[in-house]
Design an enzyme around this catalytic site. Structure first.
Site, PDB file in Angstrom:
ATOM      1  N   GLU A 112       7.836  -2.006 -14.435  1.00 32.73           N
ATOM      2  CA  GLU A 112       6.721  -1.095 -14.686  1.00 32.73           C
ATOM      3  C   GLU A 112       6.854   0.129 -13.786  1.00 32.73           C
ATOM      4  O   GLU A 112       7.433   0.036 -12.694  1.00 32.73           O
ATOM      5  CB  GLU A 112       5.389  -1.791 -14.382  1.00 32.73           C
ATOM      6  CG  GLU A 112       5.151  -3.047 -15.182  1.00 32.73           C
ATOM      7  CD  GLU A 112       4.027  -3.881 -14.608  1.00 32.73           C
ATOM      8  OE1 GLU A 112       2.899  -3.353 -14.486  1.00 32.73           O
ATOM      9  OE2 GLU A 112       4.275  -5.051 -14.258  1.00 32.73           O
ATOM     10  N   LYS A 114       5.729   2.779 -11.069  1.00 34.82           N
ATOM     11  CA  LYS A 114       4.882   2.655  -9.869  1.00 34.82           C
ATOM     12  C   LYS A 114       4.016   3.911  -9.761  1.00 34.82           C
ATOM     13  O   LYS A 114       4.470   4.956  -9.313  1.00 34.82           O
ATOM     14  CB  LYS A 114       5.766   2.496  -8.625  1.00 34.82           C
ATOM     15  CG  LYS A 114       4.975   2.151  -7.373  1.00 34.82           C
ATOM     16  CD  LYS A 114       5.907   1.857  -6.205  1.00 34.82           C
ATOM     17  CE  LYS A 114       5.097   1.477  -4.973  1.00 34.82           C
ATOM     18  NZ  LYS A 114       4.235   2.550  -4.512  1.00 34.82           N
ATOM     19  N   ASP A 116       1.386   6.611  -8.551  1.00 34.26           N
ATOM     20  CA  ASP A 116       1.066   7.098  -7.218  1.00 34.26           C
ATOM     21  C   ASP A 116      -0.414   7.470  -7.159  1.00 34.26           C
ATOM     22  O   ASP A 116      -0.807   8.605  -7.425  1.00 34.26           O
ATOM     23  CB  ASP A 116       1.946   8.315  -6.890  1.00 34.26           C
ATOM     24  CG  ASP A 116       1.971   8.614  -5.397  1.00 34.26           C
ATOM     25  OD1 ASP A 116       1.541   7.740  -4.620  1.00 34.26           O
ATOM     26  OD2 ASP A 116       2.416   9.700  -5.003  1.00 34.26           O
ATOM     27  N   ARG A 135      -8.682  -1.151  -2.339  1.00 39.73           N
ATOM     28  CA  ARG A 135      -7.765  -2.111  -1.728  1.00 39.73           C
ATOM     29  C   ARG A 135      -8.164  -2.432  -0.288  1.00 39.73           C
ATOM     30  O   ARG A 135      -8.100  -3.564   0.151  1.00 39.73           O
ATOM     31  CB  ARG A 135      -6.335  -1.557  -1.761  1.00 39.73           C
ATOM     32  CG  ARG A 135      -5.330  -2.551  -1.194  1.00 39.73           C
ATOM     33  CD  ARG A 135      -3.915  -1.987  -1.123  1.00 39.73           C
ATOM     34  NE  ARG A 135      -3.012  -3.021  -0.663  1.00 39.73           N
ATOM     35  CZ  ARG A 135      -2.875  -3.411   0.600  1.00 39.73           C
ATOM     36  NH1 ARG A 135      -3.588  -2.830   1.545  1.00 39.73           N
ATOM     37  NH2 ARG A 135      -2.041  -4.370   0.940  1.00 39.73           N
ATOM     38  N   TYR A 223      -2.355  -2.934 -14.236  1.00 40.19           N
ATOM     39  CA  TYR A 223      -1.049  -3.601 -14.267  1.00 40.19           C
ATOM     40  C   TYR A 223      -1.053  -5.062 -13.838  1.00 40.19           C
ATOM     41  O   TYR A 223      -0.013  -5.717 -13.877  1.00 40.19           O
ATOM     42  CB  TYR A 223      -0.043  -2.847 -13.396  1.00 40.19           C
ATOM     43  CG  TYR A 223      -0.523  -2.546 -11.988  1.00 40.19           C
ATOM     44  CD1 TYR A 223      -0.671  -3.547 -11.040  1.00 40.19           C
ATOM     45  CD2 TYR A 223      -0.840  -1.238 -11.619  1.00 40.19           C
ATOM     46  CE1 TYR A 223      -1.108  -3.269  -9.765  1.00 40.19           C
ATOM     47  CE2 TYR A 223      -1.281  -0.946 -10.336  1.00 40.19           C
ATOM     48  CZ  TYR A 223      -1.409  -1.967  -9.417  1.00 40.19           C
ATOM     49  OH  TYR A 223      -1.855  -1.697  -8.145  1.00 40.19           O
ATOM     50  N   LYS A 286       8.904  -7.203 -11.413  1.00 36.87           N
ATOM     51  CA  LYS A 286       8.228  -8.487 -11.197  1.00 36.87           C
ATOM     52  C   LYS A 286       8.930  -9.590 -11.977  1.00 36.87           C
ATOM     53  O   LYS A 286       9.386  -9.356 -13.105  1.00 36.87           O
ATOM     54  CB  LYS A 286       6.769  -8.411 -11.672  1.00 36.87           C
ATOM     55  CG  LYS A 286       5.923  -7.375 -10.966  1.00 36.87           C
ATOM     56  CD  LYS A 286       4.558  -7.235 -11.630  1.00 36.87           C
ATOM     57  CE  LYS A 286       3.759  -6.092 -11.014  1.00 36.87           C
ATOM     58  NZ  LYS A 286       2.528  -5.806 -11.768  1.00 36.87           N
ATOM     59  N   LYS A 310      11.823   2.186  -4.663  1.00 38.45           N
ATOM     60  CA  LYS A 310      11.331   3.534  -4.361  1.00 38.45           C
ATOM     61  C   LYS A 310      12.403   4.566  -4.683  1.00 38.45           C
ATOM     62  O   LYS A 310      13.570   4.403  -4.315  1.00 38.45           O
ATOM     63  CB  LYS A 310      10.939   3.641  -2.880  1.00 38.45           C
ATOM     64  CG  LYS A 310       9.873   2.644  -2.441  1.00 38.45           C
ATOM     65  CD  LYS A 310       8.540   2.855  -3.113  1.00 38.45           C
ATOM     66  CE  LYS A 310       7.767   4.032  -2.601  1.00 38.45           C
ATOM     67  NZ  LYS A 310       7.132   3.841  -1.314  1.00 38.45           N
ATOM     68  N   CYS A 404       3.410   7.548  32.943  1.00 36.93           N
ATOM     69  CA  CYS A 404       2.438   7.561  31.850  1.00 36.93           C
ATOM     70  C   CYS A 404       1.799   8.948  31.730  1.00 36.93           C
ATOM     71  O   CYS A 404       1.328   9.499  32.729  1.00 36.93           O
ATOM     72  CB  CYS A 404       1.357   6.509  32.097  1.00 36.93           C
ATOM     73  SG  CYS A 404       0.037   6.538  30.857  1.00 36.93           S
ATOM     74  N   CYS A 407      -2.209   8.389  32.767  1.00 38.10           N
ATOM     75  CA  CYS A 407      -2.710   7.940  34.077  1.00 38.10           C
ATOM     76  C   CYS A 407      -1.657   8.073  35.186  1.00 38.10           C
ATOM     77  O   CYS A 407      -1.908   7.679  36.333  1.00 38.10           O
ATOM     78  CB  CYS A 407      -3.196   6.493  33.988  1.00 38.10           C
ATOM     79  SG  CYS A 407      -1.877   5.298  33.688  1.00 38.10           S
ATOM     80  N   CYS A 422       3.239   1.374  29.802  1.00 38.06           N
ATOM     81  CA  CYS A 422       2.439   1.681  30.987  1.00 38.06           C
ATOM     82  C   CYS A 422       1.790   0.376  31.432  1.00 38.06           C
ATOM     83  O   CYS A 422       1.020  -0.223  30.671  1.00 38.06           O
ATOM     84  CB  CYS A 422       1.362   2.726  30.654  1.00 38.06           C
ATOM     85  SG  CYS A 422       0.150   2.909  31.982  1.00 38.06           S
ATOM     86  N   CYS A 428      -5.795   2.643  32.402  1.00 37.81           N
ATOM     87  CA  CYS A 428      -5.258   3.712  31.550  1.00 37.81           C
ATOM     88  C   CYS A 428      -6.207   3.924  30.360  1.00 37.81           C
ATOM     89  O   CYS A 428      -6.367   3.017  29.530  1.00 37.81           O
ATOM     90  CB  CYS A 428      -3.867   3.301  31.058  1.00 37.81           C
ATOM     91  SG  CYS A 428      -3.037   4.579  30.111  1.00 37.81           S
TER      92      CYS A 428
END
Length: 665
Positions: A112, A114, A116, A135, A223, A286, A310, A404, A407, A422, A428
């Site tokens: 399928e 994907k 966006d 989600r 889906y 799938k 991807k 750091c 601090c 640190c 900190c």
């Protein structure tokens, strides 16, 4: 039925049919004017006769409901994320992992596109939409039902032979044409255009006025269906059934019999993705058989039976202006590249991660360099290389900081670890506020009315210095804070008080012990039942707990060896935080199955697979996905996978029925 009621029902049914033809089938059967006149007539009739109100009337599409706060709702079935792949080899490796579990049996794949957009879960009961939830973190999301009802491709009522209750998942998207039109309108009115369709779709769902959402040309592409005993055998059947019931399911999906066919589908759409009316960023593959999906199961984060391929990541080059360093709640230092702003994947990128000192040294990244930036998984920007042809002759190598940045404490780097830390755990500022922000987060204590900015403000004003301090705050103390009104101050204190109901395993996760994530916290809570018993456990005892390694065990004992930590835990206990498993939960738990590993396979009559899994865990057992010599029993239902049966028999693993198991407990 009165003549008025009959007319209202007739108009609703006619409008539903025309809406489906226009927004789902893309085949209008009346003009826009005719549709609007019928809708107006229905609105007038409903206004005069409120006794015939229907929450799923087509008039709900125009919106008007205002939501001040979106309620957090737990998903009945977790919304998992997908593992990503980027090459043919990745897909082939995934197939090998599948075959190791299923054995040498034929496997078909549903491919399928994907989409966006913004992930969404819709719940239907008796053919009517009852809830739409984002989600969120996969376990719980925001109830955006009022806004989703305005999306014309989301059916408010269904047709045909649908199950009595189910959830259907999909993406809320903004088609290219609608997005372009929205932006043109913004430009014409002197406003800044939106950056990309995905973020705009996601932002639309959280608008407070649903009538504003109704003005946006959002669509919902579906889906996936989840539920109990749905009577659906394959993923391809899921798509066909959803389409038949009235959902918008794009027709590009294809059934493939091999990974070579999968790659043909991937390559076809990678070159043609811009021809589609909406944006895609890859292909989802799938395992087609639902039974095989159940055999394969899930990892902690993803289904083993699905993989996202991807498309090639977009890359851009830009100037690295400076490198700054962030301090996380555990003290971990993350170097950040501050870039000359550049457009990448539809968003302006100004910062990118440099990960750690080793990565900086490996890439030889220097301030003033022209660098190549990618979006890792197309979400988090990262620097992947340097254009050495454009490097200034006077540039000097990057010296990683030694102290750091917050601090000034000297940094440490433990053997075998990539990051610097640190060690100033209690002094900190970003570590202090970071731990409190983790404590209040959704998966932890989920304190409503309290966000990251408010935590920073409370710390800055000297009102809190650790998470136990939260439970000593008063409304009078927080009311003078910036942007804090009477109602929000009251909500904050109420939210803190309500968090005392959060169960022990989530409190344990909230404490922020290094390496103790949600899964480990659940295991430790189940094993030790209370914070006192856990605090008394030695490293050796912890290592003996299933799946608790030396690194986690040492981290837990180190945490409780610190007097300041134990003092904070004691204060939490005095404030009534749940630091032991409740008596109610313990009533249903036994150690009858302790030390036993179970594999569940097939379909069951008396209990669902999820109920079976819970019964095993509540009685001290462990559910594993694949059969090995360490498996104690296989609970075998109807249509059990033949490969699992063969493997169990070869290894002499006992096969027990559903009734055998229930008798066992």
């Amino acid at each position: 039925m009165s003549a008025i009621q009959h007319k209202i029902e007739e108009l609703r049914e006619t409008l539903k049919k025309h809406n489906y033809n226009y927004y789902v089938l893309d085949h209008p059967t009346v003009t826009d004017y005719e549709f609007d006149m019928m809708l107006k007539e229905l609105q007038e009739l409903e206004g005069k006769h409120p006794e015939f109100y229907d929450p799923n009337s087509p008039t709900m599409r125009v919106g008007g409901e205002v939501t001040k706060n979106f309620e957090t709702v737990a998903h009945d079935f977790r919304m998992y994320s997908l593992d990503n792949s980027y090459s043919k080899e990745d897909i082939e490796d995934w197939e090998k992992r599948i075959q190791r579990v299923l054995g040498d049996v034929p496997v078909e794949y549903t491919c399928e596109l994907k989409y966006d957009g913004a992930s969404m879960s819709l719940t239907y009961e008796n053919g009517s939409l009852v809830r739409a939830v984002t989600r969120g973190d996969g376990f719980q999301g925001d109830d955006v039902t009022a806004n989703v009802k305005t999306i014309r491709s989301v059916p408010l009522t269904l047709n045909g032979d649908y199950p009595p209750k189910f959830e259907i998942r999909g993406e809320i998207i903004l088609p290219r044409e609608g997005f372009a039109k929205m932006n043109q309108e913004r430009i014409d009115s002197g406003e800044e255009p939106y950056m990309n369709p995905r973020n705009t779709a996601s932002g639309s769902l959280k608008l407070q006025d649903s009538s504003e959402v109704a003005k946006r040309p959002l669509e919902c592409l579906l889906y996936s269906i989840v539920g109990e005993r749905l009577g659906i055998d394959t993923q391809f059947q899921v798509l066909e059934s959803a389409r038949r019931w009235g959902f918008k399911v794009p027709g590009e999906a294809k059934l493939c019999k091999s990974t070579s066919e999968v790659m043909e589908f991937v390559e076809y759409w990678e070159t043609r993705k811009n021809d589609l009316p909406y944006e895609i960023d890859g292909v989802v593959v799938k395992v087609n058989s639902v039974q095989q999906q159940e055999e394969l199961g899930y990892t902690a984060k993803s289904p083993r039976w699905a993989m996202a391929y991807k498309f090639k990541t977009e890359q851009a080059s830009t100037l690295l202006n400076t490198i700054s360093y962030q301090v996380g709640r555990t003290g971990a230092i993350t170097p950040v590249a501050n870039l000359e702003p550049v457009l990448l994947g539809g968003t302006i990128v100004k910062r990118a991660s440099l990960h750690n000192a080793d990565q900086i040294e490996k890439l030889d990244v220097r301030v003033g360099d022209t660098v190549f930036v990618e979006k890792g998984g197309e979400i988090i920007p990262k620097i992947v290389g340097v254009d050495f042809t454009r490097r200034d002759v006077g540039s000097v190598p990057t010296d990683y900081i030694t102290d750091c940045p917050e601090c000034n404490t000297e940094l440490i780097r433990k053997e075998g670890e990539a990051q610097h830390y640190c060690p100033n755990y209690y002094g900190c500022p970003p570590q202090i506020t970071g731990r409190i922000q983790h404590f209040i987060s959704r998966k932890a204590m989920d304190i409503e009315g309290l966000g990251g900015e408010t935590v920073e403000l409370l710390y800055k004003e000297g009102l809190i210095n650790d998470y136990a301090d939260l439970y000593e705050l008063t409304k009078e103390q927080v009311l003078p804070l910036e942007r804090m009104a009477d109602k929000s101050a009251e909500n904050l204190i109420t939210g803190i008080e309500k968090s005392k109901e959060i169960p022990f395993e989530r409190v344990l996760y909230a404490l922020g012990i290094r390496f103790v994530g949600e899964t480990v916290a659940k295991k430790l809570a189940r094993e030790y039942k209370s914070i006192e018993k856990l605090m008394a456990a030695s490293t050796e005892e912890l290592i003996n707990v299933d799946e608790i390694g030396e690194k986690i065990a040492e981290s837990v004992t180190d945490f409780f060896a610190n007097e300041q930590n134990t003092a904070i835990v004691n204060r939490l206990q005095k404030h009534g935080i749940q630091l032991e498993i409740s008596a109610e939960s313990l009533q249903n738990q036994t150690d009858k199955l302790k030390g036993c590993n179970f594999v569940i396979s097939g379909v069951f009559e008396k209990v669902t697979r999820n109920e079976l899994k819970k019964l095993i865990e509540d009685n001290g057992g462990k559910v594993v996905s694949s059969i090995s010599s360490k498996t104690s029993f296989v609970v075998a239902g109807d249509k059990m996978g033949p490969s699992k049966k063969d493997k169990a028999e070869k290894l002499n693993i006992p096969l027990i029925s559903e009734d055998d198991f229930l008798e066992m407990i």
